[in-house]
Design an enzyme around this catalytic site. Structure first.
Site, PDB file in Angstrom:
ATOM      1  N   THR A  43      59.702  62.695  29.247  1.00 57.72           N
ATOM      2  CA  THR A  43      59.077  63.803  29.970  1.00 57.72           C
ATOM      3  C   THR A  43      58.535  63.332  31.319  1.00 57.72           C
ATOM      4  O   THR A  43      58.364  64.144  32.221  1.00 57.72           O
ATOM      5  CB  THR A  43      57.911  64.399  29.146  1.00 57.72           C
ATOM      6  OG1 THR A  43      57.150  63.307  28.616  1.00 57.72           O
ATOM      7  CG2 THR A  43      58.434  65.252  28.008  1.00 57.72           C
ATOM      8  N   ASP A  44      58.272  62.022  31.456  1.00 62.49           N
ATOM      9  CA  ASP A  44      57.558  61.581  32.676  1.00 62.49           C
ATOM     10  C   ASP A  44      58.370  61.832  33.943  1.00 62.49           C
ATOM     11  O   ASP A  44      57.853  62.350  34.931  1.00 62.49           O
ATOM     12  CB  ASP A  44      57.054  60.135  32.568  1.00 62.49           C
ATOM     13  CG  ASP A  44      58.106  59.068  32.353  1.00 62.49           C
ATOM     14  OD1 ASP A  44      59.297  59.405  32.150  1.00 62.49           O
ATOM     15  OD2 ASP A  44      57.734  57.867  32.383  1.00 62.49           O
ATOM     16  N   ALA A 129      61.605  45.883  22.899  1.00 60.60           N
ATOM     17  CA  ALA A 129      61.207  46.678  21.734  1.00 60.60           C
ATOM     18  C   ALA A 129      60.692  48.055  22.136  1.00 60.60           C
ATOM     19  O   ALA A 129      60.203  48.808  21.304  1.00 60.60           O
ATOM     20  CB  ALA A 129      60.133  45.930  20.934  1.00 60.60           C
ATOM     21  N   GLY A 130      60.773  48.391  23.424  1.00 59.06           N
ATOM     22  CA  GLY A 130      60.283  49.691  23.874  1.00 59.06           C
ATOM     23  C   GLY A 130      58.766  49.733  23.978  1.00 59.06           C
ATOM     24  O   GLY A 130      58.166  50.803  23.928  1.00 59.06           O
ATOM     25  N   SER A 133      57.092  45.643  27.870  1.00 60.85           N
ATOM     26  CA  SER A 133      56.790  44.264  28.260  1.00 60.85           C
ATOM     27  C   SER A 133      56.963  44.080  29.770  1.00 60.85           C
ATOM     28  O   SER A 133      56.225  43.318  30.392  1.00 60.85           O
ATOM     29  CB  SER A 133      57.675  43.288  27.495  1.00 60.85           C
ATOM     30  OG  SER A 133      59.042  43.585  27.710  1.00 60.85           O
ATOM     31  N   ASP A 178      54.772  53.993  31.958  1.00 61.39           N
ATOM     32  CA  ASP A 178      54.441  52.668  31.430  1.00 61.39           C
ATOM     33  C   ASP A 178      53.423  51.931  32.297  1.00 61.39           C
ATOM     34  O   ASP A 178      52.483  51.318  31.795  1.00 61.39           O
ATOM     35  CB  ASP A 178      55.713  51.826  31.280  1.00 61.39           C
ATOM     36  CG  ASP A 178      56.736  52.509  30.386  1.00 61.39           C
ATOM     37  OD1 ASP A 178      56.346  53.404  29.619  1.00 61.39           O
ATOM     38  OD2 ASP A 178      57.922  52.144  30.473  1.00 61.39           O
TER      39      ASP A 178
HETATM   40  C1  GLA Z   1      60.802  54.065  29.373  1.00 61.17           C
HETATM   41  C2  GLA Z   1      60.456  54.370  30.829  1.00 61.17           C
HETATM   42  C3  GLA Z   1      59.370  55.439  30.928  1.00 61.17           C
HETATM   43  C4  GLA Z   1      59.714  56.662  30.087  1.00 61.17           C
HETATM   44  C5  GLA Z   1      60.157  56.251  28.682  1.00 61.17           C
HETATM   45  C6  GLA Z   1      60.659  57.405  27.879  1.00 61.17           C
HETATM   46  O1  GLA Z   1      59.708  53.473  28.743  1.00 61.17           O
HETATM   47  O2  GLA Z   1      59.999  53.196  31.480  1.00 61.17           O
HETATM   48  O3  GLA Z   1      59.170  55.787  32.284  1.00 61.17           O
HETATM   49  O4  GLA Z   1      60.687  57.444  30.720  1.00 61.17           O
HETATM   50  O5  GLA Z   1      61.164  55.261  28.705  1.00 61.17           O
HETATM   51  O6  GLA Z   1      59.619  58.301  27.599  1.00 61.17           O
END
Ligand code: GLA
Length: 387
Positions: A43-44, A129-130, A133, A178
């Protein structure tokens, strides 16, 4: 089955490593965390809403100024040392040091010309890992360089500069979530963040007070397609916004009439995810403000289904982990982060994380998948100077 990742870096270990490398004590020690996103995925960059919180896992850096225009960066993870100078600051640089160099470049570009520095760092944020990092490394570097040169840069401005490093220097077309999370989060709170106005609200997240906790389970699925698939999702959202005549999918006033204007079934699904996910973040914020933590559960489940069926960013390990978490008693669960692997989060009764993670590990083994890792996600502080 692996449980907790390594404890946050010992500041004294870093201080000694810096002193060994440079021959004198560092000017200070700084840290910036990874994050979990509670809800609001993809959504960002659609000018929408997100709700991350910072983890205790972080990048920690001992650093000091040099009197030349060289940056020497030593990572204690794997004992790697990289050196670059101003002439090397060319967008597209390869390697992990690009996240550090990109921050120097973004500061330069914004008119904050910083001097050379030695940085010795370590990280316990799982890589790939999402859990952001790379944002942690960017935001820690920004905190270091700003302080070493006595720059006065507001937190949101720091987050924007760190994102600029990621987008324009490293070359990943991410949104702002992030770096905002790594910079602005506060211990005990989730960050309700409006990615258009840049307004933030610190929303208390006292799960323990409600007898709950948040399991974070890393499926450890390597996410190979993540860059191209991420860019494709973003493009599809921008194309849809153009067809609908809105500046971003955040502005879709009515989902059903928007869907009726789109011929392409895949694009319809992408739009449905973004529009419904934005609403889920708004709903989650209301429930958190009312301390209705159990009320998060159906939103987590719906978010996962939307990522799986409409945005198509989940993978079999992630879907299995979410399904087994629910069967093992989680109130709600979803993938977190950019997708195509990485972590799930599950809202569970306090003390139940290990049991739920064990059930997932057993299901992984039965399916021939490698062992996952897990920990309890504790809302922690954003980037700061430690010493
Ligand atoms: C990654 C991107 C963020 C965001 C997410 C999904 O973490 O760095 O900007 O788009 O994916 O929500």
């Amino acid at each position: 089955m692996d449980s907790q990742p390594a404890a946050p870096a010992d500041v004294d270990v870093l201080t000694r490593a810096y002193t060994d490398l440079v021959g004198r004590a560092p000017a200070g020690v700084w840290a910036a965390p990874g994050r979990v996103n509670l809800i609001g995925e993809h959504t960002d960059y659609n000018d929408g809403f997100v709700m991350p919180f910072a983890l205790p896992q972080r990048v920690t850096v001992a650093a000091g100024r040099r009197d030349d225009d060289t940056w020497r960066v030593r990572s204690l993870n794997g004992n790697l040392t990289e050196t670059f100078d101003r002439a090397d600051l060319v967008p597209g640089m390869d390697g992990w040091q690009a996240y550090v160099a990109g921050v120097v470049w973004a500061l330069d570009e914004a008119g904050h010309r910083v001097g050379g520095a030695d940085l010795v760092l370590t990280s316990d944020v799982p890589i790939g890992a999402g859990l952001s990092s790379s944002a942690a490394l960017e935001c820690a570097t920004l905190a270091v360089l700003a302080d070493l040169d006595d720059l006065v840069i507001e937190p949101m401005e720091r987050a924007k500069l760190a994102r600029r490093a990621e987008n324009a220097f490293v070359g990943a077309p991410t949104g702002q979530m992030d770096q905002a999370a790594s910079t602005l989060c506060e211990a005990g709170n989730a960050l309700f963040f409006d990615c258009r106005s840049f307004d933030v609200e610190q929303v208390p997240l006292d799960l323990a007070g409600a007898g709950l906790e948040l399991l974070v389970l890393d499926t450890r699925t390597p996410h190979a397609l993540v860059d191209s698939e991420y860019a494709a999702r973003r493009q599809s959202c921008e194309d849809a916004a153009a067809i609908l005549g809105v500046s971003a999918l955040r502005d879709v006033p009515d989902l059903e009439s928007a869907l009726a204007q789109l011929d392409d079934e895949v694009m319809r699904r992408r739009v449905r995810h973004v529009v419904t996910e934005n609403q889920r973040v708004l709903d989650a914020a209301e429930r958190l403000r009312a301390q209705d933590y159990r009320g998060l559960a159906p939103l987590l489940d719906a978010s996962h289904a939307s990522m799986r069926d409409d945005f198509e960013i989940t993978v079999p390990t992630v879907d299995l982990a979410v399904r087994v978490a629910t069967e093992a008693g989680a109130h709600g669960a979803r993938m977190t982060g950019g997708g195509f692997g990485g972590c799930i989060i599950a809202l569970v009764d306090q003390g139940r994380s290990d049991a739920v993670a064990l059930a997932i590990a057993e299901a992984f083994e039965a399916s021939g998948y490698g062992p996952p890792a897990h920990f309890v996600g504790v809302p922690s502080a954003g980037a700061r100077r430690l010493r």
